[in-house]
Scaffold this active site. Structure first.
Site, mmCIF file in Angstrom:
data_model
loop_
_atom_site.group_PDB
_atom_site.id
_atom_site.type_symbol
_atom_site.label_atom_id
_atom_site.label_comp_id
_atom_site.label_asym_id
_atom_site.label_seq_id
_atom_site.Cartn_x
_atom_site.Cartn_y
_atom_site.Cartn_z
ATOM 1 N N SER A 11 44.390 25.616 26.282
ATOM 2 C CA SER A 11 42.955 25.919 26.433
ATOM 3 C C SER A 11 42.065 24.990 25.629
ATOM 4 C CB SER A 11 42.680 27.372 26.015
ATOM 5 O OG SER A 11 42.932 27.542 24.635
ATOM 6 N N ARG A 12 42.639 24.350 24.604
ATOM 7 C CA ARG A 12 41.829 23.481 23.735
ATOM 8 C C ARG A 12 42.654 22.286 23.274
ATOM 9 N NH1 ARG A 12 41.122 26.014 18.831
ATOM 10 N NH2 ARG A 12 42.067 28.012 19.364
ATOM 11 N N GLY A 13 41.949 21.292 22.709
ATOM 12 C CA GLY A 13 42.592 20.207 21.979
ATOM 13 C C GLY A 13 43.655 19.440 22.756
ATOM 14 N N ASN A 31 43.463 33.518 24.138
ATOM 15 C CA ASN A 31 42.141 33.845 24.665
ATOM 16 C C ASN A 31 42.079 33.577 26.180
ATOM 17 O OD1 ASN A 31 39.421 33.629 25.475
ATOM 18 N ND2 ASN A 31 38.799 33.228 23.359
ATOM 19 N N ALA A 64 52.273 23.258 22.995
ATOM 20 C CA ALA A 64 51.217 22.680 22.149
ATOM 21 C C ALA A 64 50.471 23.758 21.365
ATOM 22 C CB ALA A 64 50.227 21.893 23.006
ATOM 23 N N ALA A 65 50.866 25.042 21.528
ATOM 24 C CA ALA A 65 50.194 26.101 20.765
ATOM 25 C C ALA A 65 50.597 25.959 19.304
ATOM 26 C CB ALA A 65 50.599 27.474 21.291
ATOM 27 N N TYR A 68 53.296 24.900 7.114
ATOM 28 C CA TYR A 68 53.125 24.144 8.366
ATOM 29 C C TYR A 68 54.248 23.111 8.515
ATOM 30 C CZ TYR A 68 50.662 21.224 11.848
ATOM 31 O OH TYR A 68 50.306 20.515 12.967
ATOM 32 N N HIS A 87 41.633 14.172 16.782
ATOM 33 C CA HIS A 87 40.343 14.874 16.865
ATOM 34 C C HIS A 87 40.465 16.153 17.662
ATOM 35 C CE1 HIS A 87 37.233 12.442 15.182
ATOM 36 N NE2 HIS A 87 37.687 11.350 15.751
HETATM 37 P P1 NDP Z 1 43.731 23.386 18.526
HETATM 38 O O1 NDP Z 1 43.463 24.326 17.394
HETATM 39 O O2 NDP Z 1 42.661 22.525 19.024
HETATM 40 O O3 NDP Z 1 44.337 24.210 19.785
HETATM 41 C C1 NDP Z 1 45.392 25.085 19.587
HETATM 42 C C2 NDP Z 1 45.762 25.708 20.903
HETATM 43 O O4 NDP Z 1 46.855 26.599 20.707
HETATM 44 C C3 NDP Z 1 44.648 26.533 21.525
HETATM 45 O O5 NDP Z 1 44.741 26.452 22.933
HETATM 46 C C4 NDP Z 1 44.976 27.944 21.065
HETATM 47 O O6 NDP Z 1 44.378 28.898 21.938
HETATM 48 C C5 NDP Z 1 46.510 27.905 21.177
HETATM 49 N N1 NDP Z 1 47.202 28.871 20.337
HETATM 50 C C6 NDP Z 1 47.177 28.994 18.991
HETATM 51 N N2 NDP Z 1 47.964 30.004 18.588
HETATM 52 C C7 NDP Z 1 48.509 30.532 19.714
HETATM 53 C C8 NDP Z 1 49.413 31.591 19.950
HETATM 54 N N3 NDP Z 1 49.930 32.341 18.971
HETATM 55 N N4 NDP Z 1 49.770 31.851 21.231
HETATM 56 C C9 NDP Z 1 49.271 31.115 22.259
HETATM 57 N N5 NDP Z 1 48.414 30.105 22.087
HETATM 58 C C10 NDP Z 1 48.041 29.813 20.822
HETATM 59 O O7 NDP Z 1 45.001 22.544 18.028
HETATM 60 P P2 NDP Z 1 45.467 21.049 18.403
HETATM 61 O O8 NDP Z 1 45.209 20.760 19.818
HETATM 62 O O9 NDP Z 1 44.967 20.157 17.358
HETATM 63 O O10 NDP Z 1 47.028 21.208 18.160
HETATM 64 C C11 NDP Z 1 47.976 21.280 19.210
HETATM 65 C C12 NDP Z 1 49.362 21.110 18.606
HETATM 66 O O11 NDP Z 1 49.438 19.820 17.997
HETATM 67 C C13 NDP Z 1 49.671 22.123 17.492
HETATM 68 O O12 NDP Z 1 51.021 22.487 17.564
HETATM 69 C C14 NDP Z 1 49.427 21.329 16.229
HETATM 70 O O13 NDP Z 1 50.182 21.814 15.159
HETATM 71 C C15 NDP Z 1 49.861 19.938 16.648
HETATM 72 N N6 NDP Z 1 49.309 18.874 15.852
HETATM 73 C C16 NDP Z 1 47.950 18.652 15.809
HETATM 74 C C17 NDP Z 1 47.445 17.627 15.039
HETATM 75 C C18 NDP Z 1 45.992 17.314 14.943
HETATM 76 O O14 NDP Z 1 45.625 16.424 14.155
HETATM 77 N N7 NDP Z 1 45.117 17.952 15.692
HETATM 78 C C19 NDP Z 1 48.353 16.766 14.249
HETATM 79 C C20 NDP Z 1 49.743 17.068 14.398
HETATM 80 C C21 NDP Z 1 50.190 18.086 15.169
HETATM 81 P P3 NDP Z 1 44.025 30.396 21.431
HETATM 82 O O15 NDP Z 1 43.384 30.274 20.102
HETATM 83 O O16 NDP Z 1 43.147 30.965 22.504
HETATM 84 O O17 NDP Z 1 45.322 31.115 21.381
#
Ligand code: NDP
Length: 260
Positions: free
Chosen positions: A33-35, A57, A106-107, A171, A205
């Site tokens: 849904s995000r990122g 969400n 990716a969650a 983490y 980002h």
């Molecule tokens: P965001 O916070 O932008 O997005 C996280 C996503 O995961 C959202 O869609 C959120 O939706 C979902 N999510 C979180 N918890 C749950 C859950 N328990 N069940 C289902 N969905 C879940 O994060 P990023 O896009 O930055 O990160 C994506 C992945 O990349 C992660 O695993 C992160 O650890 C990893 N990562 C990111 C880095 C960065 O610099 N951004 C660096 C290294 C790794 P909702 O809240 O609606 O559940």
């Protein structure tokens, strides 16, 4: 009469096999849904996949689906750290969308603090979402994947899981565990032509990095900047698309780990 029945069954099998081949492949993107996950979902939809976006969400998942190229995409609300929800969601996905060809985990959440200041419940939350979550979704997707001609899984790890980072013990532990899980599962399912790889991003980002001092952090990155979710998605697509890569770690970090 027996032969006629057998021929009928064979005909049905051939028709459904042909239908499966012409239908676009189904990709499940947890955290879509995000990122980073959202960028992955977008790229896969542009390449003709049907995408199931999973996040806690429901509205956010639906908004992400509405923005995707093409039709036949679906949104599912599910907390990947909850076994019952994962089981139910994946059963619904298979019933309503068909067999899963690709799974992207990716969650993820970060619970950043020095170990002495990290509450045990925050450790549990990080481990449950980032490590147990992908284990549960892979487990729930495997039966469906086994029915297909081949499938691929990409787990999103982190350079922190490879190199460690002060203030990210929970983490880092969850992401290092995810690497071990990826390699073990890769060995377990390789004979069934299911490939499992890990992509480890550096600073990207997204909402997860909004609180960081970007200028200071960027100085430690050889390429001198944060990456974009789209740059990570390109790496995910490469791993999904390949045919002879399994149990590997692809680092997409602008060279960050060289400097860690
Ligand atoms: P965001 O916070 O932008 O997005 C996280 C996503 O995961 C959202 O869609 C959120 O939706 C979902 N999510 C979180 N918890 C749950 C859950 N328990 N069940 C289902 N969905 C879940 O994060 P990023 O896009 O930055 O990160 C994506 C992945 O990349 C992660 O695993 C992160 O650890 C990893 N990562 C990111 C880095 C960065 O610099 N951004 C660096 C290294 C790794 P909702 O809240 O609606 O559940």
């Amino acid at each position: 009469e027996h032969r006629v029945k057998e021929l009928g069954r064979l005909k049905l099998t051939l028709i459904s096999a042909a239908e499966r081949m012409v239908m676009s492949r189904l990709a499940v993107v947890c955290g879509g849904s995000r990122g980073i996950g959202e960028a992955v979902a977008r790229l896969l939809a542009e390449r003709g996949c049907r995408v199931a976006v999973v996040s806690r969400n429901q509205e956010a998942a639906e908004a992400a689906v509405a923005a995707l190229h093409g039709a036949d995409h679906r949104a599912f609300s599910c907390d990947v750290s909850k076994e019952h929800q994962v089981q139910e969601t994946f059963e619904t996905i298979q019933k309503t969308c068909g067999d899963i060809a690709y799974l992207v985990n990716a969650a993820g959440i970060n619970r950043d603090a020095l170990l002495l200041r990290t509450k045990p419940e925050e450790m549990v939350a990080a481990l449950h979402t980032n490590l147990l979550g992908p284990m549960l979704t892979c487990r729930a997707a495997l039966r469906s994947m086994l029915r297909g001609p081949g499938a691929a899984i990409v787990n999103i790890g982190s350079v922190v899981g490879l190199k460690g980072n002060s203030g990210q013990c929970a983490y880092g532990a969850s992401k290092a565990g995810l690497e071990g899980f990826t390699r073990s599962l890769a060995k377990e399912v390789a004979s069934r032509n299911i490939r499992v790889n890990l992509l480890a991003p550096g600073f990207i980002h997204t909402d997860m990095t909004t609180g960081l001092n970007e200028e200071a952090k960027a100085r430690s990155i050889p390429l001198g900047r944060f990456g974009t979710p789209e740059e990570v998605a390109t790496g995910v697509l490469f791993l999904l698309d390949s045919s002879y890569l399994t149990g590997q770690v692809l680092v997409v970090d602008g060279g960050l780990q060289l400097a860690m």
